[in-house]
Design a protein around this motif. Structure first.
Motif, PDB file in Angstrom:
ATOM      1  N   ILE A   1      -4.941   2.229  -8.286  1.00 28.51           N
ATOM      2  CA  ILE A   1      -5.142   3.431  -7.478  1.00 28.51           C
ATOM      3  C   ILE A   1      -6.577   3.447  -7.004  1.00 28.51           C
ATOM      4  O   ILE A   1      -7.503   3.257  -7.800  1.00 28.51           O
ATOM      5  CB  ILE A   1      -4.832   4.710  -8.277  1.00 28.51           C
ATOM      6  N   ASP A   2      -6.767   3.682  -5.725  1.00 27.41           N
ATOM      7  CA  ASP A   2      -8.094   3.844  -5.142  1.00 27.41           C
ATOM      8  C   ASP A   2      -8.147   5.249  -4.553  1.00 27.41           C
ATOM      9  O   ASP A   2      -7.754   5.466  -3.405  1.00 27.41           O
ATOM     10  CB  ASP A   2      -8.364   2.792  -4.081  1.00 27.41           C
ATOM     11  N   ASN A   3      -8.617   6.199  -5.335  1.00 28.26           N
ATOM     12  CA  ASN A   3      -8.640   7.576  -4.861  1.00 28.26           C
ATOM     13  C   ASN A   3      -9.704   7.817  -3.798  1.00 28.26           C
ATOM     14  O   ASN A   3      -9.643   8.827  -3.092  1.00 28.26           O
ATOM     15  CB  ASN A   3      -8.812   8.544  -6.029  1.00 28.26           C
ATOM     16  N   ASP A   4     -10.667   6.914  -3.673  1.00 31.38           N
ATOM     17  CA  ASP A   4     -11.630   7.033  -2.576  1.00 31.38           C
ATOM     18  C   ASP A   4     -10.934   6.875  -1.230  1.00 31.38           C
ATOM     19  O   ASP A   4     -11.393   7.432  -0.224  1.00 31.38           O
ATOM     20  CB  ASP A   4     -12.735   5.992  -2.707  1.00 31.38           C
ATOM     21  N   ASN A   5      -9.855   6.115  -1.212  1.00 29.65           N
ATOM     22  CA  ASN A   5      -9.090   5.898   0.012  1.00 29.65           C
ATOM     23  C   ASN A   5      -7.712   6.537  -0.025  1.00 29.65           C
ATOM     24  O   ASN A   5      -6.897   6.295   0.874  1.00 29.65           O
ATOM     25  CB  ASN A   5      -8.951   4.400   0.282  1.00 29.65           C
ATOM     26  N   ASN A   6      -7.445   7.331  -1.061  1.00 27.94           N
ATOM     27  CA  ASN A   6      -6.179   8.053  -1.175  1.00 27.94           C
ATOM     28  C   ASN A   6      -4.985   7.107  -1.091  1.00 27.94           C
ATOM     29  O   ASN A   6      -3.969   7.423  -0.471  1.00 27.94           O
ATOM     30  CB  ASN A   6      -6.071   9.134  -0.103  1.00 27.94           C
ATOM     31  N   THR A   7      -5.121   5.957  -1.732  1.00 32.11           N
ATOM     32  CA  THR A   7      -4.117   4.918  -1.612  1.00 32.11           C
ATOM     33  C   THR A   7      -3.893   4.226  -2.950  1.00 32.11           C
ATOM     34  O   THR A   7      -4.846   3.971  -3.690  1.00 32.11           O
ATOM     35  CB  THR A   7      -4.540   3.870  -0.567  1.00 32.11           C
ATOM     36  N   ALA A   8      -2.639   3.930  -3.245  1.00 33.99           N
ATOM     37  CA  ALA A   8      -2.278   3.097  -4.376  1.00 33.99           C
ATOM     38  C   ALA A   8      -1.822   1.745  -3.863  1.00 33.99           C
ATOM     39  O   ALA A   8      -1.330   1.624  -2.733  1.00 33.99           O
ATOM     40  CB  ALA A   8      -1.181   3.747  -5.209  1.00 33.99           C
ATOM     41  N   TYR A   9      -1.977   0.721  -4.687  1.00 31.91           N
ATOM     42  CA  TYR A   9      -1.667  -0.637  -4.274  1.00 31.91           C
ATOM     43  C   TYR A   9      -0.823  -1.339  -5.322  1.00 31.91           C
ATOM     44  O   TYR A   9      -0.886  -1.030  -6.515  1.00 31.91           O
ATOM     45  CB  TYR A   9      -2.943  -1.460  -4.073  1.00 31.91           C
ATOM     46  N   LEU A  10      -0.047  -2.299  -4.858  1.00 38.78           N
ATOM     47  CA  LEU A  10       0.630  -3.235  -5.729  1.00 38.78           C
ATOM     48  C   LEU A  10       0.338  -4.638  -5.215  1.00 38.78           C
ATOM     49  O   LEU A  10       0.866  -5.047  -4.175  1.00 38.78           O
ATOM     50  CB  LEU A  10       2.140  -2.984  -5.776  1.00 38.78           C
TER      51      LEU A  10
ATOM     52  N   SER B   1       0.838  -1.189   0.000  1.00 38.85           N
ATOM     53  CA  SER B   1       0.000   0.000   0.000  1.00 38.85           C
ATOM     54  C   SER B   1       0.872   1.237   0.000  1.00 38.85           C
ATOM     55  O   SER B   1       1.951   1.256   0.586  1.00 38.85           O
ATOM     56  CB  SER B   1      -0.912   0.028   1.228  1.00 38.85           C
ATOM     57  N   CYS B   2       0.389   2.270  -0.645  1.00 37.27           N
ATOM     58  CA  CYS B   2       1.074   3.557  -0.716  1.00 37.27           C
ATOM     59  C   CYS B   2       0.016   4.622  -0.492  1.00 37.27           C
ATOM     60  O   CYS B   2      -0.747   4.959  -1.403  1.00 37.27           O
ATOM     61  CB  CYS B   2       1.754   3.703  -2.078  1.00 37.27           C
TER      62      CYS B   2
END
Length: 122
Positions: free
Chosen positions: A71-80, A21-22
């Motif tokens: 990218i999930d901008n609803d949670n302000n988070t990017a994932y790998l 998570s980022c």
């Protein structure tokens, strides 16, 4: 002060999975674009996956079919999402992102996460 906070690294056996998570440190920021890099000891930092401003994703050949960046901008988070992990995936993984304050991407700035260690045992 805005920054990117990485998490999700750890030790996993070959064939296992991890999700990195980022997260943007403030919820007012959204991701315009981002990239995942990794650096193994004694090696250069290489691009693993990138998502451009049109949210088109590009992957390194070494991870195609196994890793998924999102990218999930609803949670302000990017994932790998990393599946079918191999020992050669062992590295410190870094995220970088262009963050838009209050959705104003004309004011976007680039940031780097602190890195998270991924170790894959054989």
């Amino acid at each position: 002060q805005v920054h990117l906070v990485e998490s999700g690294g750890g030790l996993v056996q070959a064939g296992g999975s991890l999700r990195l998570s980022c997260a943007a440190s403030k919820s007012i920021f959204t991701f315009a674009a981002m990239g995942w890099y990794r650096q193994a000891p004694g090696k250069e930092r290489d691009l693993v996956a990138g998502i451009n401003s049109a949210h088109t994703t590009t992957y390194a050949d070494s991870v195609k079919g196994r890793f998924t960046a999102s990218i999930d901008n609803d949670n302000n988070t990017a994932y790998l999402q990393m599946n079918s992990l191999k020992p050669e995936d062992t590295a410190v993984y870094y995220c970088t992102a262009e963050l838009c304050p209050y959705g104003n991407c004309l004011e976007a700035r680039n940031y780097w996460g602190q890195g998270t260690q991924v170790t894959v045992s054989s």
